[in-house]
Design a protein around this motif. Sequence first.
Motif, PDB file in Angstrom:
ATOM      1  N   GLY A   1       1.133 -10.365  -6.514  1.00  0.00           N
ATOM      2  CA  GLY A   1       0.596  -9.727  -7.719  1.00  0.00           C
ATOM      3  C   GLY A   1       1.751  -9.460  -8.567  1.00  0.00           C
ATOM      4  N   ASN A   2       2.923  -9.867  -8.464  1.00  0.00           N
ATOM      5  CA  ASN A   2       4.080  -9.587  -8.994  1.00  0.00           C
ATOM      6  C   ASN A   2       4.731 -10.863  -9.695  1.00  0.00           C
ATOM      7  N   ASN A   3       5.835 -10.785 -10.270  1.00  0.00           N
ATOM      8  CA  ASN A   3       6.848 -11.681 -10.583  1.00  0.00           C
ATOM      9  C   ASN A   3       8.374 -11.764  -9.884  1.00  0.00           C
ATOM     10  N   ASN A   4       8.142 -11.069  -8.786  1.00  0.00           N
ATOM     11  CA  ASN A   4       9.304 -10.996  -8.067  1.00  0.00           C
ATOM     12  C   ASN A   4       9.809 -12.207  -7.284  1.00  0.00           C
TER      13      ASN A   4
ATOM     14  N   GLN B   1       0.839  -1.200  -0.096  1.00  0.00           N
ATOM     15  CA  GLN B   1       0.112  -0.025  -0.180  1.00  0.00           C
ATOM     16  C   GLN B   1       0.803   1.345  -0.261  1.00  0.00           C
ATOM     17  N   ARG B   2       1.904   1.171   0.832  1.00  0.00           N
ATOM     18  CA  ARG B   2       2.769   2.529   0.857  1.00  0.00           C
ATOM     19  C   ARG B   2       3.932   2.540  -0.409  1.00  0.00           C
ATOM     20  N   HIS B   3       4.263   1.573  -0.899  1.00  0.00           N
ATOM     21  CA  HIS B   3       5.478   1.324  -1.699  1.00  0.00           C
ATOM     22  C   HIS B   3       5.043   0.739  -3.165  1.00  0.00           C
ATOM     23  N   GLY B   4       3.655   0.132  -3.445  1.00  0.00           N
ATOM     24  CA  GLY B   4       3.476  -0.379  -4.622  1.00  0.00           C
ATOM     25  C   GLY B   4       3.529  -1.900  -4.627  1.00  0.00           C
ATOM     26  N   VAL B   5       3.004  -2.388  -5.451  1.00  0.00           N
ATOM     27  CA  VAL B   5       2.562  -3.872  -5.799  1.00  0.00           C
ATOM     28  C   VAL B   5       4.159  -4.763  -5.743  1.00  0.00           C
ATOM     29  N   GLY B   6       4.978  -4.123  -6.412  1.00  0.00           N
ATOM     30  CA  GLY B   6       6.215  -4.483  -6.662  1.00  0.00           C
ATOM     31  C   GLY B   6       7.123  -4.329  -5.857  1.00  0.00           C
TER      32      GLY B   6
ATOM     33  N   SER C   1      13.280   1.019  -2.950  1.00  0.00           N
ATOM     34  CA  SER C   1      11.875   0.863  -3.487  1.00  0.00           C
ATOM     35  C   SER C   1      11.407  -0.821  -3.410  1.00  0.00           C
ATOM     36  N   PHE C   2      12.372  -1.597  -2.624  1.00  0.00           N
ATOM     37  CA  PHE C   2      11.926  -2.898  -2.530  1.00  0.00           C
ATOM     38  C   PHE C   2      11.869  -3.175  -0.775  1.00  0.00           C
ATOM     39  N   ARG C   3      10.603  -3.397  -0.082  1.00  0.00           N
ATOM     40  CA  ARG C   3      10.859  -3.480   1.179  1.00  0.00           C
ATOM     41  C   ARG C   3      10.415  -4.701   1.975  1.00  0.00           C
ATOM     42  N   GLY C   4      10.070  -5.823   1.333  1.00  0.00           N
ATOM     43  CA  GLY C   4       9.411  -6.834   2.057  1.00  0.00           C
ATOM     44  C   GLY C   4       9.864  -8.317   1.174  1.00  0.00           C
ATOM     45  N   LEU C   5      10.392  -9.119   1.980  1.00  0.00           N
ATOM     46  CA  LEU C   5      10.995 -10.231   1.289  1.00  0.00           C
ATOM     47  C   LEU C   5      10.514 -11.630   2.294  1.00  0.00           C
TER      48      LEU C   5
END
Length: 965
Positions: free
Chosen positions: A377-380, A345-350, A647-651
Amino acid sequence: MTAITTPGTPDTFRPEPDLGTPAPPTSDRPPVTVTIDGREVEVPAGTSVLRAALGAGIDVPKACATDSLAAFGSCRLCLVEIDGAKGLPASCTTPCSDGQRIRTDSDRVRDVRRGVMELYLTDHPADCAGCVRGNCEIQDLARRTGVAEVRYGLDNASHVDHGAAKDTSNPYFDYDPQACIVCSRCVRACSDTQGTFALTVTGRGFDSRIAAGPTDFFDSECVSCGSCVQACPTDALTEKSIVELGMPTRSVDTTCAYCGVGCSFRAEVQGSGDDTRVVRMMPSKDGGANEGHSCVKGRFAYGYTNHPDRQLQPMVRESITDEWRVVSWDEAISTAAQGFRAIQQRHGVGAVGGISSSRCTNEEVYVVQKMVRAAFGNNNIDTCARVCHSPTGYGLNQTFGTSAGTQDFTSVDHTDLILLIGANPTDAHPVFGSRMKRRLRQGAQIIVADPRRIDLVRSPHVEAAEHLPLLPGSNVAFINALAHTIVTEGLHDQQFLDDRCTDVADYLAFIVGAENSPEATAAATGLDPQAVRTAARAYARAGAASIYYGLGVTEHSQGSTMVMGMANLAMITGNIGRVGVGVNPLRGQNNVQGSCDMGSFPHELPGYRHIENADVRAIYENLWQVRLDPEPGLRIPNMFDASIGGSFRGLYVQGEDIAQSDPNLNHVRAALSAMELVVVQDLFLNETAKYAHVFLPGTSFLEKDGTFTNSERRLNRVRPVLPSRVGKDEWQVTCELATAMGYEMSYPDAASIMAEIAATTPTFAGVSHRRLDAEGSMQWPVNDAAPTGTPIMHTEQFVRGKGRLVPTVFVPTTEVTNRRFPLILTTGRILTQYNVGAQTRRTANSRWHPEDVLEIHPSDAEVRGIRTGDRVDLASRVGSTVVTAQVSERMQPGVVYTTFHHPLTGANVVTTENSDWATNCPEYKVTAVQVAVANAITEADMEHAAVPEPGGRRRRDRDRERVQR
């Protein structure tokens, strides 16, 4: 006279049937029919009389014979009468011939057997503990041969040495010479099956003894594969677990969770349900990959599954500096789901992604990539193959049309020449390494291209035709020099190229260029041009030449180029599409092939189909009822860079310790520290868990239900031996996390997941748990065209139609030496440890390898004042660590070598972010470094290195003593 008593059998467990001698090789000869004790028996031509009788259910006693070893004919217990034959031939060494009439239980045979058995009993203690337990065959043989008393050996004239000490030095098995009958089965297992030749028979007559050389088992050449223990018919060689726990009562067939060989095992256990305990792991004779053989890891190093370090409850914490808090599954899953949703919600789907595990099952990996694509919802989504064999996937797909090796393991039994590049099978893939050594002893040749002198260069009864110690980073120059020699000398297979390949003219014009000659590439490779030409000619002229390779090929800046170069070499010589040839990657982890197959790359759906393909996406969109992003996601290195960039915050990390295994650990740790949410699912609180906010306990291989796919594309069943110690299956946890994020996902069982895989992936269309259970392992593709699987790929045509030849221009690595960093570091593995050591370090295997060491050539050590055992600083452009030196001529001058099994060393602190141009696979094998004696060892370093050594001594104590000296 001494009376013989036969104790009652302690339980009803029975081991795998033993038919006395191996099955004969398949041939075109018609079967033969013999009459045994009045019964007609039809067997394949070449079958021994013993195997024919036992296979027909006719009891024939034996002591020296076993179906895992060639017939020996020494025990004389399996004697039979054959009409027209002289004397009483040994049935193990006598082949069946059509029309034979055989008697196995005549009066004459029984009389001779009783006399022989009496002599054996003189060599066997009357109070044998193994006979009481049920793991010694002697008392049973006495009963079957009708021996009730012993008339010999009363004056101690026998092999029984009542003063001989038991050898308990090996952590996994004991050797009791008093129980030994010197049948030589252990000696033959060590030589014929394992190929180590560590055991021998010393002395003569009553003085004959089995010996592990001039020392005990632990300090001998023994590699603890367990073959000798498995072969021993008495209590002389026995697992310590059998002595401690007693005999098993039942068994469960499953698959090893270590390297990519994928050995099949029978987990022999006691009890049921929560009371189940594993007594031992026995390699399965019908295992498609291992055929009854094993290594020290698969056979013995399973104790980590019950180690006290095992984390069995979910935990959460707000900050990575906080203490962990044990919570329920519901709270842990809710915390993870809410955290990922808040980040998006804060940083985007990706802004979130996942990493799947090469140690988990295909079914578990499949649901992880599904969760990322459907719930995130992404291909990460990426996998540890990114840092090992991703260049294999790219290179073989470009040239052959599919991202996997071409052969089954039995293919090596038919090869005439092995070109081994950047792999050390005897350490990293030991069961296949033993198979390879057996073929070499039979007369095949091997050319070893490796900076380090591995065991296959020279070991007992094996010697390489050529050892080409190429400089790290020069692989492509080397493979081009081989191809240049073959083409310019007219040794290539023009007919194969015309019939089955494309882009031929462009490639041939490229490869004949003078820049690709052995002479022109010598400065880069460091190799004698004449030796390169000799190797090229040998490969081209061999009737069946095969290529086997490992991470020494892929973990380079030109890893993908090198894979294509090897494919080129196989195609220009016609060494593809038949038995004994091929291009064969030796995968590092038990399911690294499967994790790739299941769609764990950010650009590919299961079956290596590109995410941009709308038709393929439609298959999953219709089934999953969700729109899929057509754009490829982030690779692991991109995730780290994006994390530091904000830009990438969760794993989500499933079963991978990226904070130990990935390169430039300082960068990795900075990226993990920058994330708002890291979720780790694993067995232990590993290095990555230090940066986690949610910990989800995982299941060991003994608790899993599903499949692994090995290096030869073989799908093996993994069956639960123990109930889940954490209360859930890992795929179930993934489904619950996806559901908590708003995408409902559930399956009734693991078989249903495989059914979905088969329904959506043409390569696996014919695979199901039911078929694997009924028919055994299968090699993909399994479909209508190959309903029972595909042992050899590309037989009539390549998957892509025609094989594609690709010009492979050599581009030197940018990681070069200079005055500050004058040495090149390369890395690898050792036999007793595995990957980052999370499993093997929690077993007795650490007695052999308690720490990582740095191998350095004597000339490089001398100029630096380094001696074996010194603590040295190992420094590169990106970091430094302290490690123990081992002066060794295995290395060439200018090159040093270490392993990465121990987090206390943190070898990947010094490896850089240089990577393969096509896949971002890190260049672990080329790092410019300096090595120097550690002038001052700080207290912090001593605490960092405070790990127990054998005998309880700690490394920091040694270091303090060295400082004081």
